[in-house]
Enzyme design. Sequence first.
Site, PDB file in Angstrom:
ATOM      1  N   SER A  84      46.585  42.002  46.685  1.00 52.20           N
ATOM      2  CA  SER A  84      45.704  42.143  45.525  1.00 52.20           C
ATOM      3  C   SER A  84      44.259  41.966  45.949  1.00 52.20           C
ATOM      4  CB  SER A  84      46.060  41.091  44.480  1.00 52.20           C
ATOM      5  OG  SER A  84      45.633  39.830  44.946  1.00 52.20           O
ATOM      6  N   LYS A  85      43.383  42.265  45.017  1.00 49.30           N
ATOM      7  CA  LYS A  85      41.949  42.148  45.283  1.00 49.30           C
ATOM      8  C   LYS A  85      41.590  40.794  45.871  1.00 49.30           C
ATOM      9  CE  LYS A  85      39.566  45.272  42.233  1.00 49.30           C
ATOM     10  NZ  LYS A  85      39.088  45.429  40.875  1.00 49.30           N
ATOM     11  N   ARG A  86      42.299  39.771  45.420  1.00 46.89           N
ATOM     12  CA  ARG A  86      41.986  38.414  45.858  1.00 46.89           C
ATOM     13  C   ARG A  86      42.083  38.231  47.374  1.00 46.89           C
ATOM     14  NH1 ARG A  86      45.836  35.067  43.460  1.00 46.89           N
ATOM     15  NH2 ARG A  86      46.285  36.862  42.175  1.00 46.89           N
ATOM     16  N   GLY A 115      40.971  39.989  49.522  1.00 41.49           N
ATOM     17  CA  GLY A 115      39.691  40.350  50.144  1.00 41.49           C
ATOM     18  C   GLY A 115      39.777  41.542  51.068  1.00 41.49           C
TER      19      GLY A 115
END
Length: 484
Positions: A254-256, A258
């Site tokens: 996910s975006k988290r 990075g």
Amino acid sequence: MKVRTRYAPSPTGRMHVGNLRSALYEFLIAKHAGGDFMLRIEDTDQERFVEGATEIIYRTLEKTGLKHDEGPDKDGGYGPYVQSERMKTGIYMKYAKELIDKGEAYYCFCDKERLESLKTSVVDGKEITVYDKHCLHLSKEEIEKNLAEGKPFVIRQNNPTTGTTTFHDELYGDITVDNSELDDMILIKSDGYPTYNFANVIDDHTMNITHVVRGNEYLSSSPKYVRLYEALGWEVPTYIHLPLITDENHKKLSKRSGHASFEDLIEQGFITEAVVNYIALLGWSPEDNREIFTLDELIEKFDYHRINKSPSVFDIQKLRWMNGEYIKMMDFDKFYESALPYIKEVITKDMDYKKIAEMIKTRIETYRYIKDHIDFLQELPEYDLHMYEHKKMKTDMDSSLKVLKEVLPILEAQEDYSNDALYATLCDYVAKNEYKNGYVMWPIRTAVSGKQMTPGGATELMALLGKEESLKRIRKGIELLENR
Ligand code: GLU
């Protein structure tokens, strides 16, 4: 039949690693078979549309070398290639009406309140409302009256409630579902736009697509798509649903994390070719387990039957390693050009940047790491005096102090601060005193760098630092060792 594949992104932001993998596999399948790779923009979900996202798609395809043979900017006779433009041609409505005539779809006039009052059930952790076919039972007259009055409507697929539907996926094999699980999904929304669920079928067929590659989040909807193909009397394309990509903790990437999008990775200093190479291996491997491939080599080797259906873990360490391999293989001038901005960001003093680039080329995994390798050149860091102790070199703090004090006047007298000249001078000193090379070079290198590991030897570093700075650092070493 000519193989035709498509990459069909929705312009909703950056290009996720999973999307890039779909694009890459579609490209490779087409090119491996001498077929065509097409770009179709799926912009029918107006709420998710992000300004500028279409440009990101073009830019990424261009940069990664996934050249499309057809697309909005390249007509191949199957246009338009943007779904909002296709909608204006009336194509989706035409087939929706054909399905209505065949009893495979129906108008639904239910308002929000009624839909909200329907029973919900939980599927895959998501709450969904299963439509109760209320409007399927409207009379012809009622439907016509509603339409004449301009009452808002959607068009739904009419799925049977008994029996089963089977479809084939190249990785997952035959999948059979109970028709009672198939909800009457919306084909045309109240704003007149088709849903993805409908448009993908109409477009893939009318654009002559032979192989559909997409994430396995679409697997559960595929029986409904297959029913549409069958209702319209069309041949179902070859389906290849790709496994999920997870992070190191086996959670969906996910975006988290990075590093979920292509642009994130480029911003982190990864090289495009290495990213493409790495992504190719997220779910696919050749027979011989080879890992480094150019795009042309991938085209030659890519056999989609070797795609693996277990989840692929995005291993950033592995990508770093691969990136390092690409840097090693890179032509020096090209490397220098790309590395220079990163070097200049750290080294603001006048220094031989080219020499720095030469020293780090075989040592870094990504451009981001350049800083860690060279920041000591800009400023001597604080360091632990124990670094002067080296068992193999037989050095300790006392011996280091003695050597530094002895070489200081020699280096003060030295005019030529080139690597070769410094090396000759120090070898001379080593020989005269019958020392071992490391016994002298180790303390000097420690004093001028303050680091355990450096991209070059003592004299290389002094050549870069210049006479004044080198002497300053050696004097500092002496001072630290004397006052310990
Ligand atoms: N527009 C869909 C997406 O971006 C495409 C899925 C497909 O390839 O059919 O997820």
